[in-house]
Design a protein around this motif. Structure first.
Motif, PDB file in Angstrom:
ATOM      1  N   VAL A  70      64.338  55.831  28.674  1.00  0.00           N
ATOM      2  CA  VAL A  70      64.152  55.400  30.031  1.00  0.00           C
ATOM      3  C   VAL A  70      63.664  55.955  30.750  1.00  0.00           C
ATOM      4  CG1 VAL A  70      66.353  54.792  32.015  1.00  0.00           C
ATOM      5  CG2 VAL A  70      66.090  54.403  30.163  1.00  0.00           C
ATOM      6  N   ARG A  71      62.370  55.698  31.432  1.00  0.00           N
ATOM      7  CA  ARG A  71      61.476  56.312  32.284  1.00  0.00           C
ATOM      8  C   ARG A  71      62.182  56.747  33.529  1.00  0.00           C
ATOM      9  NH1 ARG A  71      58.827  53.598  28.637  1.00  0.00           N
ATOM     10  NH2 ARG A  71      57.552  52.408  29.420  1.00  0.00           N
ATOM     11  N   LEU A  72      61.719  56.843  34.538  1.00  0.00           N
ATOM     12  CA  LEU A  72      62.852  56.767  35.717  1.00  0.00           C
ATOM     13  C   LEU A  72      61.738  57.227  36.802  1.00  0.00           C
ATOM     14  CD1 LEU A  72      66.548  58.178  35.729  1.00  0.00           C
ATOM     15  CD2 LEU A  72      65.606  55.854  35.510  1.00  0.00           C
ATOM     16  N   PRO A  73      61.031  56.705  37.238  1.00  0.00           N
ATOM     17  CA  PRO A  73      59.203  56.880  38.277  1.00  0.00           C
ATOM     18  C   PRO A  73      59.908  57.312  39.420  1.00  0.00           C
ATOM     19  CG  PRO A  73      59.452  54.833  37.023  1.00  0.00           C
ATOM     20  CD  PRO A  73      60.593  55.134  37.046  1.00  0.00           C
ATOM     21  N   LEU A  74      59.527  58.290  40.095  1.00  0.00           N
ATOM     22  CA  LEU A  74      59.383  58.984  41.247  1.00  0.00           C
ATOM     23  C   LEU A  74      58.887  57.924  42.363  1.00  0.00           C
ATOM     24  CD1 LEU A  74      60.056  62.875  40.599  1.00  0.00           C
ATOM     25  CD2 LEU A  74      61.874  61.033  41.008  1.00  0.00           C
ATOM     26  N   GLY A  75      57.939  56.864  41.877  1.00  0.00           N
ATOM     27  CA  GLY A  75      57.149  56.294  42.682  1.00  0.00           C
ATOM     28  C   GLY A  75      55.576  56.890  43.187  1.00  0.00           C
ATOM     29  N   ASN A  76      55.868  58.149  42.989  1.00  0.00           N
ATOM     30  CA  ASN A  76      54.350  59.131  43.504  1.00  0.00           C
ATOM     31  C   ASN A  76      52.967  59.496  42.574  1.00  0.00           C
ATOM     32  OD1 ASN A  76      55.887  61.042  41.990  1.00  0.00           O
ATOM     33  ND2 ASN A  76      56.099  62.180  43.885  1.00  0.00           N
ATOM     34  N   GLU A  77      53.958  58.953  41.507  1.00  0.00           N
ATOM     35  CA  GLU A  77      53.207  58.740  39.813  1.00  0.00           C
ATOM     36  C   GLU A  77      51.987  58.201  39.663  1.00  0.00           C
ATOM     37  OE1 GLU A  77      57.955  60.407  38.292  1.00  0.00           O
ATOM     38  OE2 GLU A  77      56.314  58.492  39.913  1.00  0.00           O
ATOM     39  N   LYS A  78      50.400  58.609  39.686  1.00  0.00           N
ATOM     40  CA  LYS A  78      49.741  57.562  39.411  1.00  0.00           C
ATOM     41  C   LYS A  78      49.568  56.905  38.441  1.00  0.00           C
ATOM     42  CE  LYS A  78      46.109  61.012  41.082  1.00  0.00           C
ATOM     43  NZ  LYS A  78      46.178  62.498  41.234  1.00  0.00           N
ATOM     44  N   ASN A  79      50.672  56.877  37.039  1.00  0.00           N
ATOM     45  CA  ASN A  79      50.509  56.296  35.952  1.00  0.00           C
ATOM     46  C   ASN A  79      51.914  56.836  35.115  1.00  0.00           C
ATOM     47  OD1 ASN A  79      50.145  58.752  33.833  1.00  0.00           O
ATOM     48  ND2 ASN A  79      48.302  58.449  34.423  1.00  0.00           N
ATOM     49  N   GLU A  80      52.753  56.184  34.112  1.00  0.00           N
ATOM     50  CA  GLU A  80      53.539  56.806  33.344  1.00  0.00           C
ATOM     51  C   GLU A  80      53.323  57.588  33.125  1.00  0.00           C
ATOM     52  OE1 GLU A  80      53.399  53.954  29.293  1.00  0.00           O
ATOM     53  OE2 GLU A  80      54.609  53.484  29.897  1.00  0.00           O
ATOM     54  N   ARG A  81      52.699  57.930  31.995  1.00  0.00           N
ATOM     55  CA  ARG A  81      52.615  59.247  31.442  1.00  0.00           C
ATOM     56  C   ARG A  81      52.428  60.177  32.558  1.00  0.00           C
ATOM     57  NH1 ARG A  81      50.357  58.677  26.275  1.00  0.00           N
ATOM     58  NH2 ARG A  81      49.188  61.086  26.443  1.00  0.00           N
ATOM     59  N   GLU A  82      53.242  60.461  33.872  1.00  0.00           N
ATOM     60  CA  GLU A  82      52.696  61.787  34.856  1.00  0.00           C
ATOM     61  C   GLU A  82      54.734  61.773  34.770  1.00  0.00           C
ATOM     62  OE1 GLU A  82      50.800  61.488  38.012  1.00  0.00           O
ATOM     63  OE2 GLU A  82      49.133  61.951  37.289  1.00  0.00           O
ATOM     64  N   VAL A  83      54.920  60.794  34.790  1.00  0.00           N
ATOM     65  CA  VAL A  83      56.704  60.642  34.719  1.00  0.00           C
ATOM     66  C   VAL A  83      57.375  61.556  34.059  1.00  0.00           C
ATOM     67  CG1 VAL A  83      58.855  59.338  34.007  1.00  0.00           C
ATOM     68  CG2 VAL A  83      56.922  58.138  34.983  1.00  0.00           C
ATOM     69  N   LYS A  84      57.890  62.596  35.349  1.00  0.00           N
ATOM     70  CA  LYS A  84      58.419  63.526  34.973  1.00  0.00           C
ATOM     71  C   LYS A  84      60.276  63.939  34.715  1.00  0.00           C
ATOM     72  CE  LYS A  84      55.535  66.664  37.512  1.00  0.00           C
ATOM     73  NZ  LYS A  84      54.157  65.538  37.966  1.00  0.00           N
ATOM     74  N   ASN A  85      60.892  62.424  34.492  1.00  0.00           N
ATOM     75  CA  ASN A  85      62.314  62.279  34.094  1.00  0.00           C
ATOM     76  C   ASN A  85      62.563  60.948  33.787  1.00  0.00           C
ATOM     77  OD1 ASN A  85      64.015  63.690  36.422  1.00  0.00           O
ATOM     78  ND2 ASN A  85      62.666  62.755  37.648  1.00  0.00           N
ATOM     79  N   ILE A  86      62.879  61.461  31.813  1.00  0.00           N
ATOM     80  CA  ILE A  86      62.405  60.940  30.859  1.00  0.00           C
ATOM     81  C   ILE A  86      64.047  61.130  30.555  1.00  0.00           C
ATOM     82  CG2 ILE A  86      61.399  59.632  28.537  1.00  0.00           C
ATOM     83  CD1 ILE A  86      59.234  62.079  30.707  1.00  0.00           C
ATOM     84  N   VAL A  87      64.734  59.966  30.264  1.00  0.00           N
ATOM     85  CA  VAL A  87      66.363  59.910  29.810  1.00  0.00           C
ATOM     86  C   VAL A  87      66.518  59.597  28.512  1.00  0.00           C
ATOM     87  CG1 VAL A  87      67.036  61.227  31.454  1.00  0.00           C
ATOM     88  CG2 VAL A  87      67.320  58.897  32.226  1.00  0.00           C
ATOM     89  N   GLU A  88      67.169  59.094  27.453  1.00  0.00           N
ATOM     90  CA  GLU A  88      68.183  58.903  26.052  1.00  0.00           C
ATOM     91  C   GLU A  88      69.919  58.537  26.572  1.00  0.00           C
ATOM     92  OE1 GLU A  88      66.885  59.651  23.448  1.00  0.00           O
ATOM     93  OE2 GLU A  88      64.391  59.790  23.200  1.00  0.00           O
ATOM     94  N   PRO A  89      69.898  57.860  27.747  1.00  0.00           N
ATOM     95  CA  PRO A  89      71.351  57.280  27.921  1.00  0.00           C
ATOM     96  C   PRO A  89      72.004  56.598  26.927  1.00  0.00           C
ATOM     97  CG  PRO A  89      69.729  56.335  30.421  1.00  0.00           C
ATOM     98  CD  PRO A  89      69.157  56.557  28.695  1.00  0.00           C
ATOM     99  N   ASP A  90      74.023  57.448  26.635  1.00  0.00           N
ATOM    100  CA  ASP A  90      74.128  56.628  25.359  1.00  0.00           C
ATOM    101  C   ASP A  90      73.754  55.235  25.254  1.00  0.00           C
ATOM    102  OD1 ASP A  90      74.865  59.074  24.449  1.00  0.00           O
ATOM    103  OD2 ASP A  90      76.011  59.391  26.222  1.00  0.00           O
ATOM    104  N   ILE A  91      73.986  54.458  26.682  1.00  0.00           N
ATOM    105  CA  ILE A  91      74.454  52.641  26.152  1.00  0.00           C
ATOM    106  C   ILE A  91      73.643  53.291  27.447  1.00  0.00           C
ATOM    107  CG2 ILE A  91      75.686  50.776  26.689  1.00  0.00           C
ATOM    108  CD1 ILE A  91      77.739  52.547  25.248  1.00  0.00           C
ATOM    109  N   SER A  92      72.067  51.397  27.319  1.00  0.00           N
ATOM    110  CA  SER A  92      71.424  51.235  29.084  1.00  0.00           C
ATOM    111  C   SER A  92      71.368  49.813  29.156  1.00  0.00           C
ATOM    112  CB  SER A  92      69.961  51.534  29.013  1.00  0.00           C
ATOM    113  OG  SER A  92      69.892  53.080  28.706  1.00  0.00           O
ATOM    114  N   ILE A  93      71.534  48.933  29.922  1.00  0.00           N
ATOM    115  CA  ILE A  93      72.090  47.436  29.750  1.00  0.00           C
ATOM    116  C   ILE A  93      71.124  47.326  30.949  1.00  0.00           C
ATOM    117  CG2 ILE A  93      73.410  45.473  30.487  1.00  0.00           C
ATOM    118  CD1 ILE A  93      75.508  46.785  29.789  1.00  0.00           C
ATOM    119  N   ILE A  94      69.567  46.718  30.286  1.00  0.00           N
ATOM    120  CA  ILE A  94      68.777  45.592  30.960  1.00  0.00           C
ATOM    121  C   ILE A  94      68.190  44.426  31.130  1.00  0.00           C
ATOM    122  CG2 ILE A  94      66.144  45.780  31.090  1.00  0.00           C
ATOM    123  CD1 ILE A  94      66.781  48.747  29.176  1.00  0.00           C
ATOM    124  N   CYS A  95      68.378  43.762  32.352  1.00  0.00           N
ATOM    125  CA  CYS A  95      68.144  42.940  32.689  1.00  0.00           C
ATOM    126  C   CYS A  95      66.815  42.362  32.802  1.00  0.00           C
ATOM    127  CB  CYS A  95      68.889  42.177  34.314  1.00  0.00           C
ATOM    128  SG  CYS A  95      70.723  42.355  33.634  1.00  0.00           S
TER     129      CYS A  95
END
Length: 191
Positions: A70-95
């Motif tokens: 799960v990539r959590l962008p802060l909103g100031n990244e130029k693209n997804e490769r610059e995201v500095k918060n990447i987590v692997e939650p035990d369970i994620s639900i995405i709608c």
């Protein structure tokens, strides 16, 4: 533990170079290697996923157990490769299916569950709590298998988590984002 104490800020671009057989997270640009989970952790995870997946069958929302990026962008990244918060939650639900790509989820899941171990308590209760709140995760559960306890917070209209609700092995939890989904903790904590 952090990979290094250097001043370099790691990003999703770095994450993509890590070995596939290792679990990593990057928080504020600092990489952390994840320990292998204990059997009780996996038993709790499996039962929670089973109950949630059964409910979500035929619905637009999907449940994703770890390992799931799960990539959590802060909103100031130029693209997804610059995201500095990447987590692997035990369970994620995405709608919102537009957040799903071949690398995982880009943006906040609707719900996240973390199953804590002694080595992850501070990260899950403080650091990730704050990251998930800021990212807009609507519901966050922290599951403590040893104490047979679940802490639940729900995002309020002010974009802050409300009061923590606590549940024990004798309780059933109504999932706030799915009011007709009730998780039976007596089955989750059978071991």
């Amino acid at each position: 533990m952090p990979l290094s104490q250097e001043t370099k800020k790691y990003t999703f671009a770095d994450y993509l170079t890590y070995p596939e057989d290792e679990r990593w997270e990057i928080i504020d640009g600092v990489p952390y290697m994840q320990a292998a989970p204990a059997p009780v952790h996996q038993e709790v995870l499996t039962e929670l996923v089973r109950q949630m997946a059964n409910y979500l069958t035929g619905k637009p929302c999907k449940v994703y157990p770890a390992p799931f990026c799960v990539r959590l962008p802060l909103g100031n990244e130029k693209n997804e490769r610059e995201v500095k918060n990447i987590v692997e939650p035990d369970i994620s639900i995405i709608c919102d299916r537009s957040k799903i790509d071949d690398k995982g989820c880009n943006g906040a899941p609707d719900m996240i569950i973390e199953i804590i171990s002694p080595s992850s308590i501070k990260m899950d209760r403080v650091v990730k709590f704050n990251k998930y709140e800021k990212a807009g995760v609507k519901e966050y559960w922290i599951v403590e298998p040893d104490q047979k306890l679940v802490s639940v917070v729900v995002l309020q209209s002010n974009q802050r988590y409300g009061r923590t609700e606590l549940y024990t092995e004798d309780d059933k939890i109504t999932v706030s984002i799915f009011p007709d989904l009730i998780i039976d903790l007596s089955v989750v904590f059978t071991s």
